[in-house]
Design an enzyme around this catalytic site. Structure first.
Site, PDB file in Angstrom:
ATOM      1  CG  ASP A 234      -1.644  -1.243   1.499  1.00 32.29           C
ATOM      2  OD1 ASP A 234      -2.105  -1.832   0.510  1.00 32.29           O
ATOM      3  OD2 ASP A 234      -1.781  -1.654   2.672  1.00 32.29           O
ATOM      4  CG  ASP A 273      -2.995  -4.596  -1.398  1.00 28.45           C
ATOM      5  OD1 ASP A 273      -3.990  -4.970  -2.019  1.00 28.45           O
ATOM      6  OD2 ASP A 273      -2.852  -4.813  -0.186  1.00 28.45           O
ATOM      7  CG  ASP A 277      -5.217  -0.924   2.482  1.00 28.33           C
ATOM      8  OD1 ASP A 277      -5.904  -0.140   1.792  1.00 28.33           O
ATOM      9  OD2 ASP A 277      -4.970  -2.099   2.137  1.00 28.33           O
ATOM     10  NE  ARG A 329     -10.779  -3.880  -1.125  1.00 23.93           N
ATOM     11  CZ  ARG A 329      -9.791  -4.756  -0.928  1.00 23.93           C
ATOM     12  NH1 ARG A 329      -8.589  -4.321  -0.612  1.00 23.93           N
ATOM     13  NH2 ARG A 329     -10.005  -6.046  -1.044  1.00 23.93           N
TER      14      ARG A 329
HETATM   15 CA    CA Z   1      -3.136  -3.665   1.872  1.00 25.90          CA
END
Ligand code: CA
Length: 456
Positions: A234, A273, A277, A329
């Protein structure tokens, strides 16, 4: 960044440099040389030449990060702990300096995490070791011959060893009482996965965070019936982090969009990714005036239905952010009380892979107010919300292509058979927030003001 013109007298430039160094305004010098004054203003990021972003703290009511003591980052740093860094090595040394002592780290120019200790660029072939080779990897784990088991054996071991070499360069830890801030309008950190892991009181502002590119994705067969490529990084990962303020950052895959990667084993060979996050018991987070763009999975808040330690935590405020050309997301939430207000969502005309924006998952309590969505004709309001094991969503003031919509009613009317109806009672009402504008006003303001280089 503009520089002082070459014709600026040396004495004036020196006075400006000293004024900047001391963090003081130098009105006489700027009045004498307006062009140089503008350059000086940008050097401290923003139009106010006396402004020092590193010394700023989160306002007392600005979202969840303002609760329980507030968020000051490294604002209290002494002069010995104020750093300007221009390379990966300088950045890592500054982050390591003095343990939890308050520190301000200013990023100047572009820093690439994929560089060696002497600052030379590294590419994927520099990390590959033990005979790792993508062609050999694909031959070894082709589902038609390998089947549905997890990859194991020499190529997977070589992939892991290679990935560890990249991780050692690109995973960069940010400790407690730190402010990380870009200098000027074009401060860039590329290739890095910043990790606030178990730390408290961190501010990240005015930075472009780009392309946390994984050289060595792993094939994961049959994860819940679906096989896929799994990537490691991330751009920003808050893991057990508390009191974090992310403000005016622009986070994207710029440089390596995943939609240009090949399809391998029938799946997009993803390289990235999340953009941001927030997991593993993180709590008291405010994300404001930031831009999340050109990416698949933007923001995951809570990464597992079984992570019951997240219960009562993952309290996050998202306001005045832009989510532009992200697939899904934005955010997806488990467990947390998440206040989502005055954000701008844009799905471009050519986005054929859009999935959803708000993901309502286990025990989430999303309180959404006055957000604006702009989408092409093939996307319906019912597509914006998706639930997995979620049961509640509060939303008011949502604007969809200029028209007011009630996403809760629409979700319940059009949800697919696998989703249950959501109720409006999320069990809490946000107390800490700035002014909540209309969705229309926010859409306009965020388009102009969100992202790195736009602090005014
Ligand atoms: Ca992640």
């Amino acid at each position: 960044m503009r520089r002082a013109p070459a014709t600026t007298p040396r004495a004036v430039r020196l006075a400006l440099a000293l004024a900047l160094f001391a963090g003081l305004a130098a009105p006489g010098a700027r009045a004498a040389e307006p062009a140089a004054g503008a350059g000086a203003a940008e050097a401290t990021a923003g139009r106010d030449p006396g402004r020092d972003l590193g010394r700023e703290t989160l306002a007392a009511d600005d979202g969840w990060a303002a609760a329980e003591g507030g968020t000051t980052g490294g604002a209290a740093a002494d002069e010995a702990h104020v750093f300007t860094v221009r390379s990966r090595g300088e950045l890592v040394r500054a982050l390591d300096a003095g343990g939890d002592t308050p520190k301000i780290i200013r990023i100047a120019g572009t820093i690439d995490a994929n560089t060696d200790d002497r600052g030379r660029p590294l590419d994927c072939s520099d990390y590959a070791t033990d005979g790792y080779d993508l062609t050999a990897y694909l031959a070894a784990y082709d589902p038609r011959t390998w089947g549905g088991a997890k990859p194991s054996g020499p190529q997977e071991e070589a992939r892991r060893a290679s990935a560890a070499r990249q991780a050692e360069r690109v995973e960069i830890a940010v400790g407690s009482n730190t402010t990380l801030v870009g200098l000027g309008e074009n401060a860039v950190l590329t290739g890095a996965s910043l990790r606030v892991d178990g730390a408290d009181n961190v501010i990240v502002r005015n930075l472009h965070l780009r392309d946390a590119y994984d050289c060595f994705p792993v094939w994961q067969p049959n994860q819940g019936g679906l096989s896929d490529w799994k990537t490691a990084y991330d751009n920003l990962w808050l893991r057990g982090a508390t009191h974090v303020w992310i403000d005016h950052v622009t986070v994207s895959d710029r440089g390596h969009p995943d939609d240009r990667e090949p399809t391998l084993f029938g799946r997009n060979y993803l390289r990235h990714d999340g953009l941001l996050d927030i997991t593993n018991g993180s709590d008291l987070i405010t994300v404001s005036w930031s831009r999340f763009a050109d990416h698949d999975k933007a923001m995951l808040i809570g990464n597992s239905d079984s992570a019951t330690g997240d219960r009562g935590r993952l309290r996050v405020t998202l306001h005045h952010n832009a989510f532009e050309n992200v697939v899904q997301r934005a955010p997806r939430v488990r467990f947390g009380q998440v206040h989502v207000y005055n954000n701008r969502y844009v799905v471009p005309e050519n986005a054929h892979d859009y999935r959803y924006s708000w993901g309502i998952s286990t025990e989430s309590a999303v309180y959404a107010e006055n957000n604006a969505f702009t989408t092409p004709g093939h996307i319906e309001a019912a597509d914006l919300v998706k639930s997995w094991n979620g049961s509640t969503l509060h939303q008011t003031g949502t604007l969809f292509n200029g028209y007011p919509v009630d996403l809760l009613t629409i979700h319940n009317a059009y949800n697919s058979g696998s989703e249950r109806d959501l109720t409006a009672d999320v069990g809490w009402t946000p107390a800490l927030h700035g002014r909540v504008d209309s969705a229309q006003r926010a859409d306009h303001d965020v388009a102009r003001g969100a992202g790195a280089g736009r602090i005014r």
